[in-house]
Design a protein around this motif. Structure first.
Motif, PDB file in Angstrom:
ATOM      1  N   PRO A 130      42.793  32.570  37.907  1.00  0.00           N
ATOM      2  CA  PRO A 130      44.270  32.522  36.598  1.00  0.00           C
ATOM      3  C   PRO A 130      45.297  32.162  36.936  1.00  0.00           C
ATOM      4  CG  PRO A 130      43.779  34.718  37.105  1.00  0.00           C
ATOM      5  CD  PRO A 130      42.559  34.624  38.091  1.00  0.00           C
ATOM      6  N   MET A 131      45.677  32.576  38.147  1.00  0.00           N
ATOM      7  CA  MET A 131      47.796  32.179  38.098  1.00  0.00           C
ATOM      8  C   MET A 131      47.698  30.563  38.756  1.00  0.00           C
ATOM      9  SD  MET A 131      48.556  35.367  37.878  1.00  0.00           S
ATOM     10  CE  MET A 131      49.916  34.812  37.964  1.00  0.00           C
ATOM     11  N   THR A 132      46.594  30.044  38.785  1.00  0.00           N
ATOM     12  CA  THR A 132      46.782  28.833  39.980  1.00  0.00           C
ATOM     13  C   THR A 132      45.534  27.418  39.000  1.00  0.00           C
ATOM     14  OG1 THR A 132      45.238  28.952  41.335  1.00  0.00           O
ATOM     15  CG2 THR A 132      47.291  29.372  42.137  1.00  0.00           C
ATOM     16  N   THR A 185      38.321  38.393  41.052  1.00  0.00           N
ATOM     17  CA  THR A 185      39.038  38.914  42.455  1.00  0.00           C
ATOM     18  C   THR A 185      40.462  38.819  41.988  1.00  0.00           C
ATOM     19  OG1 THR A 185      37.829  36.995  42.899  1.00  0.00           O
ATOM     20  CG2 THR A 185      38.322  38.602  44.633  1.00  0.00           C
ATOM     21  N   ALA A 186      40.972  37.858  41.305  1.00  0.00           N
ATOM     22  CA  ALA A 186      42.747  38.287  42.004  1.00  0.00           C
ATOM     23  C   ALA A 186      43.115  39.078  40.368  1.00  0.00           C
ATOM     24  CB  ALA A 186      43.061  36.586  41.332  1.00  0.00           C
ATOM     25  N   GLN A 221      39.783  44.150  35.078  1.00  0.00           N
ATOM     26  CA  GLN A 221      38.468  43.515  35.239  1.00  0.00           C
ATOM     27  C   GLN A 221      37.259  44.064  34.487  1.00  0.00           C
ATOM     28  OE1 GLN A 221      36.409  44.530  39.011  1.00  0.00           O
ATOM     29  NE2 GLN A 221      38.342  43.402  40.450  1.00  0.00           N
ATOM     30  N   LYS A 222      36.993  45.443  33.983  1.00  0.00           N
ATOM     31  CA  LYS A 222      35.857  45.366  33.667  1.00  0.00           C
ATOM     32  C   LYS A 222      36.531  45.511  32.469  1.00  0.00           C
ATOM     33  CE  LYS A 222      34.146  50.070  32.637  1.00  0.00           C
ATOM     34  NZ  LYS A 222      34.454  51.113  31.440  1.00  0.00           N
ATOM     35  N   ARG A 223      37.783  44.646  31.634  1.00  0.00           N
ATOM     36  CA  ARG A 223      37.460  44.583  30.274  1.00  0.00           C
ATOM     37  C   ARG A 223      37.124  42.315  30.132  1.00  0.00           C
ATOM     38  NH1 ARG A 223      43.785  43.843  27.375  1.00  0.00           N
ATOM     39  NH2 ARG A 223      42.173  43.719  25.201  1.00  0.00           N
ATOM     40  N   THR A 224      38.100  42.525  31.855  1.00  0.00           N
ATOM     41  CA  THR A 224      37.047  40.341  31.742  1.00  0.00           C
ATOM     42  C   THR A 224      35.569  40.595  31.567  1.00  0.00           C
ATOM     43  OG1 THR A 224      38.760  40.247  32.756  1.00  0.00           O
ATOM     44  CG2 THR A 224      37.398  38.885  32.819  1.00  0.00           C
ATOM     45  N   ILE A 240      26.261  31.867  35.828  1.00  0.00           N
ATOM     46  CA  ILE A 240      26.025  31.896  37.201  1.00  0.00           C
ATOM     47  C   ILE A 240      27.454  32.447  37.129  1.00  0.00           C
ATOM     48  CG2 ILE A 240      25.849  30.646  38.985  1.00  0.00           C
ATOM     49  CD1 ILE A 240      24.123  28.848  37.518  1.00  0.00           C
ATOM     50  N   TYR A 241      27.084  33.899  37.692  1.00  0.00           N
ATOM     51  CA  TYR A 241      28.136  34.762  38.229  1.00  0.00           C
ATOM     52  C   TYR A 241      28.453  34.484  39.652  1.00  0.00           C
ATOM     53  CZ  TYR A 241      31.886  37.494  37.671  1.00  0.00           C
ATOM     54  OH  TYR A 241      33.196  38.951  37.891  1.00  0.00           O
ATOM     55  N   ILE A 242      29.456  33.989  40.719  1.00  0.00           N
ATOM     56  CA  ILE A 242      29.970  33.969  42.045  1.00  0.00           C
ATOM     57  C   ILE A 242      30.334  34.826  41.961  1.00  0.00           C
ATOM     58  CG2 ILE A 242      29.892  32.901  44.042  1.00  0.00           C
ATOM     59  CD1 ILE A 242      29.407  30.103  42.080  1.00  0.00           C
ATOM     60  N   THR A 243      29.933  35.502  43.314  1.00  0.00           N
ATOM     61  CA  THR A 243      30.340  36.922  43.790  1.00  0.00           C
ATOM     62  C   THR A 243      30.112  37.770  45.241  1.00  0.00           C
ATOM     63  OG1 THR A 243      30.837  39.568  42.834  1.00  0.00           O
ATOM     64  CG2 THR A 243      28.672  38.609  42.735  1.00  0.00           C
ATOM     65  N   HIS A 244      31.263  38.287  46.427  1.00  0.00           N
ATOM     66  CA  HIS A 244      30.840  38.884  46.705  1.00  0.00           C
ATOM     67  C   HIS A 244      30.473  39.702  47.058  1.00  0.00           C
ATOM     68  CE1 HIS A 244      35.545  38.593  46.853  1.00  0.00           C
ATOM     69  NE2 HIS A 244      35.097  40.014  47.191  1.00  0.00           N
ATOM     70  N   ASP A 245      30.811  40.472  45.199  1.00  0.00           N
ATOM     71  CA  ASP A 245      31.304  42.089  45.662  1.00  0.00           C
ATOM     72  C   ASP A 245      29.542  42.558  45.082  1.00  0.00           C
ATOM     73  OD1 ASP A 245      31.596  44.311  44.415  1.00  0.00           O
ATOM     74  OD2 ASP A 245      33.546  44.057  43.690  1.00  0.00           O
ATOM     75  N   LEU A 246      29.418  43.113  45.942  1.00  0.00           N
ATOM     76  CA  LEU A 246      27.704  43.615  45.451  1.00  0.00           C
ATOM     77  C   LEU A 246      28.001  44.370  43.834  1.00  0.00           C
ATOM     78  CD1 LEU A 246      26.184  44.250  48.410  1.00  0.00           C
ATOM     79  CD2 LEU A 246      25.278  42.356  47.138  1.00  0.00           C
TER      80      LEU A 246
END
Lengths: 309, 338, 323
Positions: B101-103, B199-200, B206-209, B225-231
């Motif tokens: 979100p920062m960029t 991630t950022a 995070q939880k809220r979002t 579609i949710y892309i993630t590397h966090d299972l």
């Protein structure tokens, strides 16, 4: 830089025995090869290189290849004044009958000599100063950079004019004058690069094993800014020629009968528009030389991915 | 593949042309998303999940990249065959929530300005002239502003009118993320693509979002579609998950089942490598990331697979249906194909 | 910054006084008697030690005088007041022309990068910075002024200058509704402005192109694209604003650079500006003239920097809000 018009290249055939896994990143040879491939793709840079080398060769061999080498000096031919370009004199003759082409070739030597002197001195003074200013910072750095600021706030041409005139106008003095003021941008550049390179890990590593300041500055930091410096030298060569010839044009540099491109344009000015060739060709020579340096410098800039002012 | 799908990707292959050669980035990718369901795409960095997302969103730069085969069906229409203009129209129905979100917000414009531009554009039916006219008509702008304020409040942004006047630099990361979500909801999109949006952010935000995301999927009947590397996150909010490796889907199915009982050796390795407080030495997966210039023949994972067989070196595995709603692309399961 | 101005003034002050040779002798001519030369030296205060000379000079500046010019035999401050607007007008018109053309060229170059249009643009830019301005000025003069007779060869205006309000002929003539003078001065300023601006045009185009390309890879641009915003708005509104504000500092630096090139351009086109006077002053070792002109150039540089700073804050809210 990917060229948008690159067609589908055939995927590289897998080497026998390879299981598709890469090693630990690219080797140095691979990097150089990659860079070279990029340079070759940049046709303009290649042209710049060829032209630049061509100019240097022409200048070096001027005495041998000029049709009328004696015209570069004091020889005059009052019977051949202001002759338009023809088979004997490809670029015509000037107001005292000298062959313009021969004088141009010798003028190339002067301009290239200017580059060497100016850039050599500027580099020798400016880079160490900038290195020190950036490395030590503190009071020393501040003083050096303030002085640089003062000198920097005057355009090159003005300062060159002033110093040259102050030293009494002559070709050598104009060269010295330009050399004297050119160091400032090398100093600035070296300063900036040193500041950012100082933060890198390899510097801290060197310091932690007790390397001397001089070693770090000249053996570690300096080599890392070599690509930036190379691009700057190339681009500045062109600009130095522009300033040098402008100084002579304005009368604060070379004086007749020296075959310097700037005064050739200035003296030819009186004979415009009829004898247009006397002013045209020296100017074209300047343009062509500067363009070659710019093409080369631009190409090198792409090659090294460098941002230079 | 169900008839109810919002998005269907069929046999997609994508190549990247670089100065060193052609990277075979995506290979025979299949996936599908239905309305009101959140589908996860999980995998390591570099496995091609962002490329897939960008392709669906239409923001993958097409020289370097080239779609070699396959189709992307959105509401039945193949996006890859659309004209540029039609493609832009479709973009308005696909929402994007970016990673950082920062960029992701243009720093020299106010939030209001960015929102109004997007809202008014959507109402201009693709015509720049109509857009410029509307953008400078008092009444249109007022309506758009009301809509924008409403959107902002729907993503739990306090004092929305004030936020409209702010520049991105004046907002916190969590706020900016919510602004991005509001932007995503303009015009009732049908598909939402979220690229690791949390991630950022720090864990509480995070939880809220994530909660907000789930809400919106429900409310608006979105396909997500949710892309993630966090299972772990995938487990939390994705109904189904696709596990990607080296540009292809290796396994897919309902998330909880997939993670509790992984079938594909890669998925199993991923699950095993999650550090747990109760277990002792945690294991990674041996080997290194794939070289896309010279991918291995056969199954792309076989060099690192502890259970590889002779056939794996020769041909890549098709997707075998192992259970009612679980597919695995692995030769180990060829007989179980039901 | 004021320190820099002072430093420069000191430097130039000393420089012109440590000249070998005798400029006074040169000015008075070879027939001058020794006593006359001495008298003039005393008159100009040149017999005093240099620091005292400098002190007197600074005192003079505060009183509004910049010393007597050897070349024109009047107060340098009068000369500056008279000639500075001419140079400023030329430089400003040049920069305006350069920037106004550079923006679309740079944007288009960036959008079509590495395609034919871009390559052509880059080539022209490279050409543009390689011309020796004194020569291209001459050729331009010859071609458009002599052979085509389209534009005047030299000078600032052929007829009567408009009423003096700002000293800028273009503005003054418009304000006093003197259309004849307006077109007259317009036609005269085209040639020198084009030559002066050519190098700047090349530089600014490359700058804008580079900054636009930087913008293209920014995240917020892909987000806007994904939202379905049209290319036109993305390029000319979202990307350009950022690219332009990043270019501002460089553009600001162009002004002093142009002041240097103006020396040559003013000479070729006989433009009655301060640069032309400066060139003459330098060659004739006109002490006060040289120091005066350098001072003015320096000041201009400082003011320009200041204005750029403000403009920068205006365009980029991040700067504005962090102040």
């Amino acid at each position: 830089m990917t060229d948008g018009s690159t067609v589908l290249t055939k995927p590289a055939a897998p080497e026998p025995g390879s299981d598709g896994l890469s090693g630990d990143g690219m080797t140095r040879v691979h990097e150089i090869r990659r860079g070279l491939r990029r340079f070759m793709k940049n046709r303009l840079a290649l042209i710049g290189l060829i032209f630049t080398l061509g100019m240097v060769l022409l200048a070096v061999f001027a005495p041998v290849i000029s049709p009328y080498p004696e015209d570069a000096g004091l020889k005059v031919h009052f019977d051949k004044q202001l002759m338009p370009p023809d088979r004997d004199h490809w670029f015509g003759t000037d107001e005292v009958g000298r062959d313009v082409l021969s004088r141009l070739l010798f003028g190339a030597r002067i301009s290239l000599l200017l580059c060497v002197i100016v850039l050599g001195i500027a580099f020798a003074i400016g880079v160490p100063l900038g290195l020190c200013a950036g490395y030590f910072e503190g009071a020393v750095g501040q003083v050096i950079m303030r002085i640089t600021d003062v000198v920097s706030s005057i355009p090159f041409l003005v300062l060159a004019l002033a110093v040259s005139a102050a030293l009494s106008p002559s070709l050598q003095n104009s060269m010295l004058a330009i050399a004297f003021i050119w160091w400032r941008s090398f100093c600035r550049l070296a300063y900036g690069e040193t500041l950012s390179l100082k933060q890198e890990d390899f510097v801290m590593a060197s310091r932690s094993i007790g390397a001397s300041h001089r070693h770090i500055m000249f053996r570690e930091i300096l080599p890392n800014m070599s690509s930036t410096l190379l691009v700057k030298i190339t681009l500045d060569a062109g600009y130095a020629i522009l300033v040098g010839t402008a100084v002579s044009f304005l009368g604060a540099g070379a004086s007749p009968p020296t075959p310097e491109w700037g005064i050739m344009v200035a003296s030819g000015r009186h004979y415009l528009p009829d004898s247009w060739w006397v002013s045209l060709f020296p100017g074209l020579a300047i343009f062509f030389t500067v363009l070659s340096f710019n093409l080369l410098g631009d190409g090198l800039r792409d090659f090294f991915h460098v941002e230079v002012e | 593949m169900s008839l109810n799908s919002q998005l269907e990707v069929r046999n997609l292959s994508v190549h990247f042309h670089t100065i060193d050669g052609t990277l075979r980035v995506i290979q025979g990718l299949n996936l599908q998303v239905s309305p009101k369901e959140m589908v996860g795409i999980a995998g390591e960095t570099g496995c091609g999940k962002s490329v897939t997302a960008k392709l669906v969103l239409g923001i993958l730069p097409m020289p370097p990249a080239q779609v070699v085969s396959g189709s992307i069906l959105f509401s039945g229409t193949d996006l890859l065959t659309l004209s540029a203009k039609d493609r832009e129209g479709v973009k308005q129905q696909i929402a994007y929530i970016p990673q950082d979100p920062m960029t992701s917000l243009n720093p020299t414009f106010t939030i209001g300005s960015l929102l109004l531009d997007a809202i008014v554009w959507r109402q201009s039916g693709g015509s720049l002239i109509r857009y410029f006219r509307k953008r400078h008509t008092g009444r249109e702008v007022r309506n758009a502003r009301e809509y924008a304020v409403d959107l902002l409040s729907r993503v739990d942004i306090p004092a929305p009118e004030q936020v409209m006047r702010r520049y991105p630099i004046e907002l916190s990361g969590g706020m900016r993320q919510r602004v991005l979500m509001a932007t995503a909801l303009i015009g009732h999109p049908k598909l939402l693509v979220a690229d690791e949006p949390t991630t950022a952010l720090d864990v509480t935000i995070q939880k809220r979002t994530l909660g907000l995301l789930q809400e919106k999927i429900e409310e608006e009947h979105l396909a997500g579609i949710y892309i993630t590397h966090d299972l772990g996150v995938a487990r939390n909010i994705c109904h189904r998950t696709y596990v990607m490796y080296a540009g292809t889907v290796v396994e897919s199915g309902p998330t909880k089942a997939l993670l509790d009982r992984p079938f594909h050796p890669y998925t199993a390795g991923l699950v095993r490598s999650i550090p747990k407080l109760t277990r002792e030495p945690y294991e990674g997966i041996p080997g290194q990331v794939l070289d896309y210039l010279n991918p291995p023949e056969g199954c792309r994972f076989h060099p690192r697979c502890s259970r590889r067989m002779a056939v794996c070196r020769q041909t890549s595995a098709p997707e075998y249906r192992v259970e009612k709603d679980r597919w695995v692309a692995c030769h180990l399961f060829s007989e179980k194909d039901g | 910054m004021l320190l820099v101005v002072m430093g420069v003034s000191v430097m130039m002050f000393v420089l012109v006084r440590v000249v070998p040779g005798d400029p006074i002798g040169r000015v008075l001519g070879p027939m001058a008697k020794k006593e006359d030369i001495e008298k003039m030296r005393r008159q100009m205060g040149l017999d005093r030690p240099i620091p005292i000379q400098y002190f007197n000079y600074v005192k003079g500046v505060t009183k509004g005088t910049l010393g007597m010019s050897l070349v024109e035999h009047r107060d340098v401050s009068d000369i500056v007041r008279e000639k500075l607007p001419a140079t400023l007008e030329l430089v400003l018109v040049s920069i305006f022309f350069a920037v106004v053309l550079a923006i679309p060229l740079g944007v288009v170059s960036a959008l079509y990068r590495n395609r034919l249009l871009d390559h052509i643009n880059r080539l022209f830019a490279l050409f543009g910075v390689s011309f020796p301005q004194f020569w291209s000025g001459l050729m331009f003069q010859l071609f458009f002024g002599y052979f085509l007779s389209l534009l005047p060869m030299s000078g600032r205006i052929a007829g009567e200058p408009p009423l003096h309000i700002t000293g800028f002929y273009l503005i003054d003539s418009l304000v006093t509704l003197n259309l004849a003078a307006f077109f007259d001065s317009l036609v005269h300023i085209i040639s020198p402005a084009v030559i002066l601006g050519l190098g700047a045009l090349a530089n600014v185009t490359r700058l804008i192109r580079a900054n636009m390309i930087d913008e293209m890879s920014k995240d917020y641009i892909s987000v806007s694209r994904a939202t379905g915003m049209p290319g036109f708005i993305i390029s000319y509104k979202y990307m350009l604003r950022n690219a332009f504000s990043s270019s501002l500092t460089m553009i600001g630096f162009l002004i002093p650079l142009m002041l240097g090139t103006a020396f040559v351009v003013e000479k070729v086109f006989a433009w009655p500006g301060i640069a032309r006077f400066g060139a003459d002053a330098i060659i004739s070792n006109d002490f006060n003239g040289v120091v005066g002109v350098t001072l003015v150039i320096c000041l201009a540089f400082v003011i320009v920097n200041f204005v750029i700073d403000i403009l920068y804050g205006f365009l980029d809210p991040r700067i504005r809000l962090s102040r």
